[in-house]
Every structure is written in C-alpha cells, then in structure tokens.
Design a protein around this motif. Sequence first.
Motif, PDB file in Angstrom:
ATOM      1  N   CYS A  82      49.521  42.071  44.767  1.00  0.00           N
ATOM      2  CA  CYS A  82      49.348  42.851  45.992  1.00  0.00           C
ATOM      3  C   CYS A  82      47.860  43.114  46.206  1.00  0.00           C
ATOM      4  O   CYS A  82      47.027  42.785  45.358  1.00  0.00           O
ATOM      5  CB  CYS A  82      50.144  44.149  45.909  1.00  0.00           C
ATOM      6  SG  CYS A  82      49.380  45.398  44.853  1.00  0.00           S
ATOM      7  N   ALA A  83      47.520  43.761  47.310  1.00  0.00           N
ATOM      8  CA  ALA A  83      46.100  44.015  47.599  1.00  0.00           C
ATOM      9  C   ALA A  83      45.471  44.874  46.502  1.00  0.00           C
ATOM     10  O   ALA A  83      44.352  44.622  46.062  1.00  0.00           O
ATOM     11  CB  ALA A  83      45.959  44.689  48.954  1.00  0.00           C
ATOM     12  N   GLY A  84      46.187  45.882  46.039  1.00  0.00           N
ATOM     13  CA  GLY A  84      45.694  46.717  44.935  1.00  0.00           C
ATOM     14  C   GLY A  84      44.426  47.479  45.282  1.00  0.00           C
ATOM     15  O   GLY A  84      43.985  47.543  46.437  1.00  0.00           O
ATOM     16  N   CYS A 121      43.872  49.309  48.748  1.00  0.00           N
ATOM     17  CA  CYS A 121      45.037  50.093  49.158  1.00  0.00           C
ATOM     18  C   CYS A 121      44.945  51.516  48.616  1.00  0.00           C
ATOM     19  O   CYS A 121      44.666  51.705  47.423  1.00  0.00           O
ATOM     20  CB  CYS A 121      46.305  49.408  48.650  1.00  0.00           C
ATOM     21  SG  CYS A 121      47.786  50.358  48.997  1.00  0.00           S
ATOM     22  N   ARG A 139      47.224  53.496  47.898  1.00  0.00           N
ATOM     23  CA  ARG A 139      48.260  53.828  46.907  1.00  0.00           C
ATOM     24  C   ARG A 139      47.957  53.236  45.535  1.00  0.00           C
ATOM     25  O   ARG A 139      48.701  53.454  44.592  1.00  0.00           O
ATOM     26  CB  ARG A 139      49.614  53.308  47.392  1.00  0.00           C
ATOM     27  CG  ARG A 139      50.096  54.034  48.642  1.00  0.00           C
ATOM     28  CD  ARG A 139      51.396  53.464  49.154  1.00  0.00           C
ATOM     29  NE  ARG A 139      52.484  53.643  48.200  1.00  0.00           N
ATOM     30  CZ  ARG A 139      53.763  53.626  48.536  1.00  0.00           C
ATOM     31  NH1 ARG A 139      54.105  53.459  49.788  1.00  0.00           N
ATOM     32  NH2 ARG A 139      54.697  53.768  47.625  1.00  0.00           N
ATOM     33  N   ALA A 140      46.896  52.450  45.453  1.00  0.00           N
ATOM     34  CA  ALA A 140      46.644  51.702  44.213  1.00  0.00           C
ATOM     35  C   ALA A 140      45.600  52.377  43.329  1.00  0.00           C
ATOM     36  O   ALA A 140      44.601  52.892  43.820  1.00  0.00           O
ATOM     37  CB  ALA A 140      46.195  50.289  44.565  1.00  0.00           C
ATOM     38  N   SER A 169      51.653  44.193  40.635  1.00  0.00           N
ATOM     39  CA  SER A 169      51.919  45.108  41.745  1.00  0.00           C
ATOM     40  C   SER A 169      51.370  46.475  41.360  1.00  0.00           C
ATOM     41  O   SER A 169      51.812  47.087  40.396  1.00  0.00           O
ATOM     42  CB  SER A 169      53.424  45.193  42.015  1.00  0.00           C
ATOM     43  OG  SER A 169      53.668  45.926  43.196  1.00  0.00           O
ATOM     44  N   ALA A 170      50.412  46.954  42.134  1.00  0.00           N
ATOM     45  CA  ALA A 170      49.736  48.201  41.756  1.00  0.00           C
ATOM     46  C   ALA A 170      50.569  49.441  42.041  1.00  0.00           C
ATOM     47  O   ALA A 170      50.178  50.547  41.683  1.00  0.00           O
ATOM     48  CB  ALA A 170      48.371  48.290  42.441  1.00  0.00           C
ATOM     49  N   CYS A 171      51.713  49.273  42.710  1.00  0.00           N
ATOM     50  CA  CYS A 171      52.693  50.369  42.798  1.00  0.00           C
ATOM     51  C   CYS A 171      54.059  49.736  43.023  1.00  0.00           C
ATOM     52  O   CYS A 171      54.183  48.518  43.179  1.00  0.00           O
ATOM     53  CB  CYS A 171      52.327  51.381  43.893  1.00  0.00           C
ATOM     54  SG  CYS A 171      52.951  51.003  45.537  1.00  0.00           S
ATOM     55  N   LYS A 207      56.005  49.605  45.480  1.00  0.00           N
ATOM     56  CA  LYS A 207      56.397  49.116  46.807  1.00  0.00           C
ATOM     57  C   LYS A 207      56.573  47.602  46.826  1.00  0.00           C
ATOM     58  O   LYS A 207      57.394  47.061  47.551  1.00  0.00           O
ATOM     59  CB  LYS A 207      55.355  49.556  47.851  1.00  0.00           C
ATOM     60  CG  LYS A 207      55.809  49.349  49.264  1.00  0.00           C
ATOM     61  CD  LYS A 207      54.832  49.939  50.264  1.00  0.00           C
ATOM     62  CE  LYS A 207      55.249  49.555  51.684  1.00  0.00           C
ATOM     63  NZ  LYS A 207      54.166  49.756  52.644  1.00  0.00           N
ATOM     64  N   GLY A 208      55.768  46.915  46.026  1.00  0.00           N
ATOM     65  CA  GLY A 208      55.966  45.467  45.889  1.00  0.00           C
ATOM     66  C   GLY A 208      55.589  44.662  47.113  1.00  0.00           C
ATOM     67  O   GLY A 208      56.337  43.763  47.522  1.00  0.00           O
ATOM     68  N   CYS A 209      54.414  44.920  47.673  1.00  0.00           N
ATOM     69  CA  CYS A 209      54.012  44.218  48.908  1.00  0.00           C
ATOM     70  C   CYS A 209      53.858  42.711  48.714  1.00  0.00           C
ATOM     71  O   CYS A 209      53.868  41.967  49.689  1.00  0.00           O
ATOM     72  CB  CYS A 209      52.692  44.789  49.419  1.00  0.00           C
ATOM     73  SG  CYS A 209      52.815  46.487  49.951  1.00  0.00           S
TER      74      CYS A 209
HETATM   75  S1  SF4 Z   1      52.290  47.260  46.301  1.00  0.00           S
HETATM   76 FE1  SF4 Z   1      51.588  49.399  46.464  1.00  0.00          FE
HETATM   77  S2  SF4 Z   1      49.482  49.364  45.725  1.00  0.00           S
HETATM   78 FE2  SF4 Z   1      50.058  47.245  46.191  1.00  0.00          FE
HETATM   79  S3  SF4 Z   1      49.339  46.900  48.287  1.00  0.00           S
HETATM   80 FE3  SF4 Z   1      51.493  47.546  48.387  1.00  0.00          FE
HETATM   81  S4  SF4 Z   1      51.421  49.769  48.685  1.00  0.00           S
HETATM   82 FE4  SF4 Z   1      49.398  49.117  47.954  1.00  0.00          FE
END
Ligand code: SF4
Length: 407
Positions: free
Chosen positions: A310-312, A316, A318-319, A348-350, A352-354
């Motif tokens: 993910c962007a991380g 982001c 949330r990361a 995945s830094a959270c 949500k699993g983008c």
């Molecule tokens: S998975 Fe979580 S930390 Fe990663 S880009 Fe999505 S919202 Fe941000």
Amino acid sequence: MADGGLARVRTPGGRLSADQARAVANAAETLGSGVIDLTNRANLQIRGLPLDAGPGLGERLAAVGLYTGGEADRRRNVLLDPLAGLDPMEVVDLRPLASAVADALGSSDFAADLSPKFSVALDGGGRAGLAATASDLTLLAFRDGEGRVALALALASRPLGVATRPEAAVAAILAVAGAAAALGPDTRARDLAPHVVAADLVASGLAATGADVAWPSEVRPIFGALPPSRSRSRAAVAIPVAVGRLDARQLRWLADRADQDGDGALVLAPWSAVVLPGVAPGRTADLLRQSEAAGFPPVAVVERLTVVACAGAPSCVRAREPAKAVGLALLARAAASGLAPLARVHLSACGKGCAGPADADLLLLGASDAPGWTLHARAAPRRPGPVLGRLPAADADAILDWLQRRG
Ligand code: SF4
C-alpha cells in the motif's frame, strides 16, 4: 494525505501516448513530489501535491486529453486487458469497446449520479485472465456454439449467466450503470439483485441467456518480451514496475522508449507493469536490460517474487510504516542476491488493505496506532489470522530469510 495532495489520472483502458506520459511526469515533478503510483486499476496517481495545485494540474492534463473536467472524468473507470491487441490467445480485441464505454459513461445523462467507484472490466478472453479482477461489471469474451463472439457478464464478480454481443455491449453496460445510478451515487453493483439485472438485460434485448464460459479464478501477470504473432509483426515488452511506484524520471524514460523503440504508446497493466507495443523483435532483450539500468526490477525476479504494498508512510495518514519503501528494498535485495523466492508478499501499513484483497504467502501488517509489523502466513489484511511473529522494523534481509526458511 500526509505527504500532500493526491491526484488520480484516469487512463481509460490503461492507454496513454508518450506525450501524455511526459505531461504526467512533468506535472508530478513541477507541481508535486515527483512520485507517481501505478494503481491496481491501471490508473496513475500523482503524489505530494500542494492543496492549491488542482486548477493548474487540471489545465495541464486537459491540454493532453487526460482530463475531461468535472464529475464526468471520475466515471470513466474502464479496465481493459493490457494485452488487448497483443495476445494471440484472445478471442477479440476489445480496445475499441473500451474507448466507447469510457466515452459513453462520461457523457451519460446519469453520470453525476453514478458512484465514482463504479468500475467496468473488459477481458477479450486472453491469457492474463483480467476478468478475475474485482469490478462492478465485468465482460468476458468467448465464442458461442456457432463460433460467434459473445461477451459474458458478471456483476460484482458473480457471473449473471447471460451474454451480450459486441455491438450491444455499450448499451448493456449503460443499462446496468444507469440502474445503479438510479438508486443513488453510493450504489455499487453489489447492491443490485443479479437475477433482476440479468432479467432486465434479456427483456430489453441487450443480452441473451446462455453464457457457457469458464471464468478465470485469478489474474496471471505477464512480464518481459511478448513475441510477434501471426497477426502482428512487431513485438512488445511488459516492463515491471516495483510495487507500482514510479518517479517522474522513470515515466519519462518509458515515454522516450515508447517513442524511439515502440509505436509511441504506453499501456498500463494492473499487475504493476507498463507494456510498450510495437517493438522490433530484435530489440526486446536490450530494452529489458536498459529498463533495469533505469531502475525497474528484473523480469526474472518479479516472475518469482510478487510484492504488493500500500502507499504506507509518509503518504498515508493512517500509516506508521513505509510499506512501499520496504517493498522496493525487498525486490532490490532479491535482485542483488540472485535468490528470489517463489512467493507473494503483501505489505499493508494498516488493516484496510488498499493494495488488494488477495491472500499472500507472507503478510506484513502494520497498525495506525503502533510502530512495527506483525507477520502472518497465507493471509490478507482484512483476515490476517494468527500472528507468526513481529518485526519492529521491516528489513529486506529478515523478510527474505523468513521466506527462505519457509522453503
Ligand atoms: S492500507 Fe492503510 S496505511 Fe495503507 S494506504 Fe491504505 S489506509 Fe493507508
């Protein structure tokens, strides 16, 4: 976004010209941070934009035909097999249909009421299995019992058991999208009743029952040289993009190569690759070698080690962990060691699993409220299962070591 604003550049069908790619690279460099992400729906994201960058960016993109303005631009979510027109296995080349669908969705009278997330995937029946991508509406080409081309329909990845003809496909797609829009701008295909959609399509003459087709269960990423075929004298190359992250310099390099070695076009693949069509067969190996010098990973590595991230951080809010940077380091380390394990790794830094819902052999999962990663085997961010261990900071050697010990 923690690193500034984000602009999504929609490329219906994943196609853009070398000039368009250069315009995106220049805009990313002069208006943003120079970082560009290739998404798993084959669009581009320009990162690190100041909050007031919108009008200037819109003007630049509109000047090269990459922004149609207003709400309509956000409704052109058309994913096409990037090997359309290149794959000798495909039933039909759906490039013309992709353009027609993008135009029709953008100019429809219900565009403002359609969810900007409503997505259409078009699979000409080639070997990549694009129809396995999660989409609101999917069309998969096949030949019916009389040898005619038909397009089976699936709603939210569930086959409807009906098929349309290429000449009726735009109208069929508009009928389904219109039905969603009529229920409000938050409505997605999963909110529609499949049997009602199928019955309406048949009743209106836009589809017929009987869609005897085997739906692919997963997308099969294709990298490297695509040799000429009976219908095509030129080759193509699919250049891998590590964790879907490019910088402006790399996108400009791809544009220059498309002009000088290809037919002037770039095709974005949802499996983190850029396809350059129209390459002389004798040039493919050299082009792939040059791509490594330009910072793209070797094909031999990505064919064994799939890394999605993910962007991380810092992109982001949330990361806490830099998922993309860890993924880049992991692929670079695997390339340098010459020991790429056969595995799929998801960072995945959270939760949500983008970066996608698919299971990985190894999931590294971060959290918004604590540093570090937890490790999970055969898991996805939304269903991580048992914790196998923890890493205070992900380092590429530790991940490779874990994968190699797993065998
Ligand atoms: S998975 Fe979580 S930390 Fe990663 S880009 Fe999505 S919202 Fe941000």
